[in-house]
Motif scaffolding. Sequence first.
Motif, PDB file in Angstrom:
ATOM      1  N   CYS A 184      10.108  -3.274  -7.952  1.00  0.00           N
ATOM      2  CA  CYS A 184       9.920  -2.222  -7.064  1.00  0.00           C
ATOM      3  C   CYS A 184      11.257  -1.357  -7.235  1.00  0.00           C
ATOM      4  O   CYS A 184      11.036  -0.840  -6.228  1.00  0.00           O
ATOM      5  CB  CYS A 184       8.850  -2.425  -5.629  1.00  0.00           C
ATOM      6  SG  CYS A 184       9.628  -2.959  -4.336  1.00  0.00           S
ATOM      7  N   VAL A 213       6.231  -3.009  -0.920  1.00  0.00           N
ATOM      8  CA  VAL A 213       4.279  -3.380  -1.826  1.00  0.00           C
ATOM      9  C   VAL A 213       3.516  -3.746  -0.875  1.00  0.00           C
ATOM     10  O   VAL A 213       2.088  -3.178  -1.203  1.00  0.00           O
ATOM     11  CB  VAL A 213       5.173  -5.091  -2.588  1.00  0.00           C
ATOM     12  CG1 VAL A 213       3.627  -5.728  -3.176  1.00  0.00           C
ATOM     13  CG2 VAL A 213       6.124  -4.730  -3.098  1.00  0.00           C
ATOM     14  N   PHE A 216       1.983  -0.509  -0.350  1.00  0.00           N
ATOM     15  CA  PHE A 216       1.002  -0.042  -1.967  1.00  0.00           C
ATOM     16  C   PHE A 216      -0.043  -0.167  -1.919  1.00  0.00           C
ATOM     17  O   PHE A 216      -1.088   0.287  -2.491  1.00  0.00           O
ATOM     18  CB  PHE A 216       1.614  -0.028  -2.616  1.00  0.00           C
ATOM     19  CG  PHE A 216       1.975   0.383  -4.195  1.00  0.00           C
ATOM     20  CD1 PHE A 216       1.422   1.155  -4.320  1.00  0.00           C
ATOM     21  CD2 PHE A 216       0.858  -1.221  -4.942  1.00  0.00           C
ATOM     22  CE1 PHE A 216       0.733   1.374  -6.461  1.00  0.00           C
ATOM     23  CE2 PHE A 216       0.389  -0.416  -6.027  1.00  0.00           C
ATOM     24  CZ  PHE A 216       0.004   0.769  -6.761  1.00  0.00           C
ATOM     25  N   GLU A 217      -0.324  -1.807  -0.980  1.00  0.00           N
ATOM     26  CA  GLU A 217      -1.474  -2.393  -1.360  1.00  0.00           C
ATOM     27  C   GLU A 217      -2.421  -2.094  -0.421  1.00  0.00           C
ATOM     28  O   GLU A 217      -3.324  -1.863  -0.725  1.00  0.00           O
ATOM     29  CB  GLU A 217      -0.902  -3.815  -1.313  1.00  0.00           C
ATOM     30  CG  GLU A 217      -0.117  -4.417  -2.612  1.00  0.00           C
ATOM     31  CD  GLU A 217      -0.650  -5.993  -2.108  1.00  0.00           C
ATOM     32  OE1 GLU A 217      -0.304  -6.621  -1.367  1.00  0.00           O
ATOM     33  OE2 GLU A 217       0.085  -6.496  -3.049  1.00  0.00           O
ATOM     34  N   LEU A 224       4.150   1.982  -7.590  1.00  0.00           N
ATOM     35  CA  LEU A 224       5.400   0.863  -6.329  1.00  0.00           C
ATOM     36  C   LEU A 224       6.115   0.709  -6.408  1.00  0.00           C
ATOM     37  O   LEU A 224       6.636  -0.559  -5.841  1.00  0.00           O
ATOM     38  CB  LEU A 224       4.263   0.106  -7.921  1.00  0.00           C
ATOM     39  CG  LEU A 224       4.867  -1.612  -7.531  1.00  0.00           C
ATOM     40  CD1 LEU A 224       3.891  -2.166  -6.586  1.00  0.00           C
ATOM     41  CD2 LEU A 224       3.748  -2.122  -8.683  1.00  0.00           C
TER      42      LEU A 224
END
Length: 237
Positions: A184, A213, A216-217, A224
Motif C-alpha cells: 500500500c 490498510v 481501507f478495510e 488501498l
Amino acid sequence: MASFAGIGGILASDDTSSESLRRMAVFAKARAYVKYERDQYSTAAQDAYLELFHDLCNHGDYWFGDGDGIFTHSFNREHVDATCCALNYLASHQRKGGNLPEALETVRMFDRVLDAYRTIAQSSESLTRRVNYIQHKYDIVAMNTHQQLGDRHNFVPLFRRAVEYEIRTDMSLDEQEKATVVYCLGKEKYFPLTLEKFRGVTDDMCWKAMQHVMAFERGEVASLFIDGTDDETAEES
C-alpha cells in the motif's frame, strides 16, 4: 511429576493422581478441537481453549515446572504444539470480539508456551521449522492485538519479523498475510517485496501502512494505496 504422551487421541500418563488426570482432561478437550478440526471456532471450542488457558495460569508448575513440567519434555512436543494452536485460536477470537485485555493475556501465555516449544526443538531441524511457523502465527495475533490497542512500540518488531518470515520462506502472494501490507506504500516500488526493499521501509512507514490498510478495510478510505495512484480502489476490489 510425570510427563505424558498422546496415544490415538487418548492421553496416557504414569502419573495417575486425580490432580494429574484433571489436568489431562482439560488439555484433551482443547486438543480434540485443534487436532481433529472439530468446529475449531465454535463456542464450545472457545470454552475449551479458555479452560486450558486458565489451567496453564493456575497450575504453572505442572505445565512449566523446571525440568519436570509437561512442556519441558521433548516427547510431549505434540502437546506443546496443540496448546500453541489453542491459544492462537483463543487470542484471535478475543481480539476480534474486542476483548483486548483478555487477548493480550492470552498472547502472553502463548509466548510462554512457544518459548518452551523453542527450547525442546533446539536439536531438531524439522521441529525448528515447525516452531518458526508457529512463531509466525504468534507474531500475527500479537501484532494485531497491539495494533488494535494503538501500541506502535510493540507492534513494529512483530510486524517486521512476520514480513521477513514471509519473504524468507518464499510465500506466494496468496499465502502472505503481512508482506502485502507493505504494497500500500507503493505497488510499483515494493512489488515483489524483497528483504532489501523491506529494510528500506522505516518503522513509521510500517505503522502508517498497517493503519491505512485497516482504514481501507473499514471503508474509511477509498484506495488501498496510500498515494491513491494505483488502480485498485474500494469500488474495484
